[in-house]
Design an enzyme around this catalytic site. Sequence first.
Site, PDB file in Angstrom:
ATOM      1  CG  ASP A   7      -1.762   1.210   1.353  1.00  0.00           C
ATOM      2  OD1 ASP A   7      -2.188   1.738   0.298  1.00  0.00           O
ATOM      3  OD2 ASP A   7      -2.023   1.661   2.478  1.00  0.00           O
ATOM      4  CD  GLU A  68      -4.926   1.008  -2.594  1.00  0.00           C
ATOM      5  OE1 GLU A  68      -6.056   1.527  -2.683  1.00  0.00           O
ATOM      6  OE2 GLU A  68      -4.360   0.809  -1.509  1.00  0.00           O
ATOM      7  CG  ASP A 151      -0.879   3.337   6.084  1.00  0.00           C
ATOM      8  OD1 ASP A 151      -1.415   3.818   5.069  1.00  0.00           O
ATOM      9  OD2 ASP A 151      -0.745   3.967   7.141  1.00  0.00           O
TER      10      ASP A 151
END
Length: 170
Positions: A7, A68, A151
């Site tokens: 992420d 992502e 996160d």
Amino acid sequence: MIVLAIDPGYDRCGIAILAKEGGGPEELLFSECFLTDKKQEITDRVFAIGQEVDRLVSTYKPTVLAIENVYFQKNQKTIIGVSEAKGVCKYVAKLHGMEVHELTPLQIKTAITGNGAATKDQVAWMVPKLIDIDMEEKKAQAGGVSKGLDDEIDAIAVGLAWLATHRSIT
């Protein structure tokens, strides 16, 4: 198969390493929220992320990077920094001969919750139901605060989503 899931962020970068063998369950080998020093210039912060990703790739030997894909940020400075962090992660992966796959937030939410409009809380609630992870231990490691833990959980969700997608297309 071992997957490095990220992420991306230049302040906090969620990182997870997941393994899946055959029809067995996904296994979480490692996860963290890598924090950079806010006093440093963006170049040094992105470099630190690259070093950490390189260290983890050398240690765990993943063959796939699932990261992502962030489409929109209101703050222009933020999107540039996130893009730079994402770029260094992709560079390190390719340097090590890894496949690189980007997943949209919609793909991740759909794979984890079955609902592309799911909230971050709904995704976070589902992750420990999909993979063996001790959330109390993770909270203790984070000092009892969720800052950064979000996160880390998001990175795990990215990896789980990629594994679910990969399983369905192979």
